[in-house]
Scaffold this motif. Structure first.
Motif: not given
Lengths: 472, 458
Positions: B195, B279, B282-283, B287-289, B291, B294
């Motif tokens: 991440m 999550d 991330r918060k 940042i973004n998770v 790919d 995922s």
């Protein structure tokens, strides 16, 4: 390479040939050392726990019970009450207000539920400090329930494992003399100091049976309370494992006049000699016993030797290191390795006495390192210095050997193969062979390093030789 | 029948623990301390404690486990262990040369009332602690709490002794992984790395207790949180603590001491708890998770959907530590399995409430005990049988006697390998857990199916 030894420990390490023999031992471990030793409780627990139809209650916080829950494969042919873990699980309030009430309640509950033949109550460090009167509680429960309830004074801090053996012996001594001995044969003995790991005591009992001897009590492997109660009816105590039950043999000699002999069931020489020395004791009563014993040994050896030969062939010249709990076992191991054509370059124990170490000195070769109460740093340095092929030790030593790329054999309570008796020698040889000659060591860094060093020095026109020696 | 002595009828026991589902505090403290780089754990008590803890950890991890002991004798027990500890500190720094000595107490030294910080100060005053080296401590009386408490205490001690704030925030996050395997710690670090989050993990036993064969014996392997990293935790942007019991105290202490805000989460076992962890990361890090992560989740979900008909209604009995059991129960319930007997030896206030909440949709009576033992668990199983057991090695007695498959999970595992190398945390860990669960249950189905219904394709 430099070998790190605490300066205070210098006289607990001896290199044979460098100076006259002198060895300090039976000394408390140095504070701060990563000692491989255990405590009094541990000593008592390992000796008594194989008594399978007794209740074993650990009076203390949970750890002491958790860590000794069935960790030693002491086999039972019948009841298996010893494989459960019972603890008073002392909490803070018990430590403040005392644990006697809880102990009483636990004992009553357990005896009602299991109806054991006897109960052993192990004292732990904390009980020694808070001053619970174990003796009084046990006495009360014994009277109420009508079975022997025996306190084991095994507070951890009161010495090392050896003190625990003594506490266990004193506990068992209270049972002895309370059973009926009227129909015991004059040709009878007790087996002391065998814990039936991997079924070993069954092998030994079978030998004695073939010699025409009755085994009265197993002390303690596959042990039974009622047998121990009549142990004073036996004509002889046969004591293995010098530390653990020697005190009991001495007490029985004093109280009941039962003679004892020290034996070892490891290795061919010691096994045979043990049987002969037992036979000699009974020769007066049974003149034929020596012949039967000789026949037994002959039969076993005829079966064993041809099978050993192939292992010996491969193992000749390999080097072994030994670090075990009691030194007595080390004597036999030195001889057993010799039988396999191997050389012992390091030998040590957690609890050896000066006499033990002197004997080790006598039977080992020049240059052998003899060590008392060692630690991982020392051991690993010695293993590397001596470039050994196998290390014999216990649970804490195994990963050190493997990390170094050295074979290992557990000669302690985690052994899975019977190592006693003539068949045990074969099992031992197979185990040593399987680890020393394992192809895995060819792939680990230690051997690869060695191989590359060799390849650099040996002629490149003789790849066959290099390849062979790299398999060593 | 190894446990033939276990009767079916359940009687109230007051003074007695049989076949414990716990052990004592010091071993947890020792395990946590091994997660500091170049640290020698030190047991202030009798020799036996240290030997038992080292043996148990060795059996579990199959690695050399180093720890020193004050080697209490009768004298020390009467006059106090000060002399022993001062001498021990001197000896350890002279011979073994660690950066840190992490002292934990035992029931013995606690009861005689040794004051560790005072003794450490004395050692320092006498010049026994070389410059730049540290002695830290935690009180771990064995008659309070369990191994989980000891782990939590030593983890908090790392904050108490090392965490510092110089007011300048660093671009990093603290992760307190909980009482989990070295492989799990590695997996958590990997997820954070995927991440793109910089982390400081403590304790960190990866590459300490799952290290490679090197041909060398290193007393202090290269893994573990360094002192420098531990000090820097006070300047991290936030702390994520996994497992309330094992990690909560350290996270809160860091918040109080250095004003590092914390999120205390469940251990990321199974997709729901892992989702919450990812999550939160991330918060907090903004940042973004990616790919790739995922996709890992997608793979886990793929296994769940592919095999879901085999999960439905599988009754499970669990024993272990509260943090593990809460997340594991949630995972099992989320895939339609029925955890119906749940025991922990550790007293945990909200444990039963959490389990009840998680299992309220399970159409079967659920038994929970905190504290309970394996004897009680076995009795429950005798009264209401299950299809699967999940727990540590001691469960194998029940597994054998009742002929129920067992998935080994938790501490200690004394008879199988793998746990220190392959995680059960995170999405990948979830996949591994499911593989183990399915292997165990489907092997059983194969074994027990009559010939006519023995199936090739499952």
């Amino acid at each position: 390479m430099t070998t790190s030894i605490f300066s205070e420990r210098k006289d607990q390490v001896h290199r044979k040939g460098e100076q006259p023999f002198q060895m300090a031992c039976d000394r408390e471990s140095l504070a701060g050392a990563v000692s491989q030793r255990a405590c009094v409780f541990c000593g008592s627990r390992v000796v008594l726990y194989p008594i399978a139809d007794a209740l074993h209650l650990v009076h203390g916080p949970i750890g002491c019970a958790s860590y000794t829950w069935d960790i030693r494969g002491a086999l039972s042919s019948g009841p298996a009450l010893h494989r459960l873990s019972f603890s008073t699980d002392l909490q803070e309030k018990d430590v403040i207000f005392g644990g006697e009430a809880k102990l009483y309640q636990a004992l009553v509950e357990l005896i009602d539920r299991y109806e054991p033949k006897a109960a052993f109550v192990y004292s732990t460090c904390i009980v020694g400090i808070i001053g619970d009167d174990l003796e009084a509680v046990c006495k009360r429960v014994a009277e109420e329930k009508g079975i022997p309830v025996i306190p084991v004074q095994s507070e951890g801090f009161k010495g090392n494992k050896r003190a625990g053996y003594n506490a266990a012996c004193r506990a068992m001594f209270r049972l002895i003399g309370t059973g009926d001995i009227s129909n015991i044969s004059p040709l009878s003995l007790n087996i002391l100091g065998d814990f039936n790991l991997a079924g070993e005591i069954w092998i030994i009992r079978n030998y004695f049976e073939r010699m025409g001897l009755e085994t009265v009590a197993n002390i303690t492997g596959d042990g039974r309370v009622d047998d121990i109660r009549r142990a004073h009816g036996a004509a002889l105590n046969v004591v293995q494992c010098s530390g653990s039950t020697m005190d009991l043999a001495k007490m029985m000699k004093e109280e009941y006049g039962i003679p004892f002999i020290r034996v070892s069931y490891f290795g061919v020489e010691d096994m045979a000699e043990s049987l002969y020395s037992v036979a000699r004791v009974f020769e007066d009563k049974d003149p034929e016993i020596m012949n039967r014993t000789r026949a037994l040994v002959k039969e076993e050896l005829q079966e064993l030797y041809p099978q050993l030969a192939k292992y010996r062939e491969s193992l000749t010249g390999k080097k072994a290191a030994i670090y075990v709990g009691g030194a007595f076992k080390a004597f036999s191991l030195v001889k057993a390795f010799r039988l396999l054509g191997m050389q012992v370059v390091l030998v040590g124990s957690q609890t050896g006495t000066e006499e033990d170490y002197r004997e080790l000195y006598e039977i080992t070769d020049e240059g052998t390192i003899i060590v008392d109460d060692s630690n991982p740093l020392e051991l690993s340095a010695f293993l590397q210095e001596k470039d050994v092929d196998i290390f014999v030790g216990g649970v804490k030593e195994r990963p050190i050997a493997y990390k170094l790329g050295v074979g290992f054999c557990d000669h302690n309570h985690e052994r899975k193969e019977a190592l006693e008796g003539f068949i045990g020698m074969l099992n031992f040889a197979r185990e040593v062979y399987s680890t020393v000659m394992s192809p895995v060591w060819r792939f680990v860094p230690r051997r690869e390093l060695k191989k590359s060093r060799r390849a650099a020095t040996e002629s490149k026109f003789e790849p066959g030789i290099a390849a062979c020696s790299s398999q060593a | 029948m190894l446990l033939r002595h276990t009767p079916k009828e359940i009687k109230q026991r007051k003074a007695l623990t049989i076949n414990p589902a716990k052990t004592c505090q010091p071993i947890g403290a020792m395990y946590a301390a091994l997660g500091i780089h170049s640290c020698l754990p030190h047991s202030h008590g009798s020799q036996g404690c240290c030997a038992y803890h080292r043996s148990t950890l060795t059996r579990h991890y199959k690695e050399p486990v180093m720890a020193a002991t004050s080697s209490f004798t009768e004298g020390a027990s009467v006059f106090g262990g000060q002399a022993n500890l001062v001498q021990a500190i001197d000896n350890i720094f002279t011979i073994y040369e660690p950066e840190v000595i992490a002292v934990h107490t035992t029931c013995l030294s606690e009861t005689i009332g040794d004051d560790i910080p005072q003794i450490a100060r004395k050692a320092e005053a006498e010049g026994k602690i070389p410059r730049g080296k540290y002695v830290i401590h935690v009180n771990t009386p064995s008659y309070v709490g369990t191994h989980v408490t000891g782990f939590s205490g030593m983890t908090k001690a790392m904050v108490d002794y090392f965490s510092k704030s110089n007011g300048k925030k660093l671009d990093q996050f603290n992760i307190i992984p909980g009482y989990v395997e070295p492989s799990d710690m590695e997996e958590i670090k990997r997820i954070a790395e995927v991440m793109g989050v910089r982390t400081v993990m403590f304790p960190d036993t990866s590459r300490v207790l799952n290290r490679p064969q090197t041909g060398k014996y290193d007393m202090f392997p290269k893994g573990g949180a360094t002192v420098q990293a531990l000090m820097s935790t006070g300047d991290s942007l936030a702390t994520i603590a996994l497992g309330r019991m094992a990690s909560g105290a350290a996270a809160r202490a860091l918040d109080t001491k250095c004003k590092v805000p914390c999120e205390i989460l469940d251990l990321p076992i199974g997709f729901k708890a892992t989702d919450r962890f990812v999550d939160t990361l991330r918060k907090t890090a903004g940042i973004n998770v990616p790919d790739s992560l995922s996709e890992e989740r997608g793979q886990l979900m793929d296994i769940v959907t592919d095999m879901h008909q085999y999960f439905y209604g599988t009754k499970v009995a669990l024993a272990g530590d509260p943090d593990q059991l809460i997340s594991l129960t949630e995972f099992l319930v989320s895939i339609d399995m029925w955890p119906i007997h749940i025991v922990t030896g550790t007293v945990s206030k909200d444990f039963a409430t959490r389990i009840r909440e998680i299992t309220k949709g399970v159409p079967h009576q659920v038994n929970v005990s905190t504290p309970g033992d394996m004897f009680l668990l076995h009795q429950w199983i005798k009264n209401d049988p299950v299809d699967l057991l999940i727990g540590n090695t001691y469960m194998k007695y029940i597994a054998r006697d009742e002929d129920i498959p067992l998935v080994r999970f938790g501490f200690p595992i004394l008879d199988r390998i793998g746990h220190s190398y392959f995680p059960t945390l995170g999405y990948r860990g979830g996949m591994r857990l499911l593989e183990k669960i399915l292997d165990a249950t489907l092997d059983r189905k194969d074994r027990d199916s009559p010939e006519e219904s023995f199936e090739l394709v499952m």
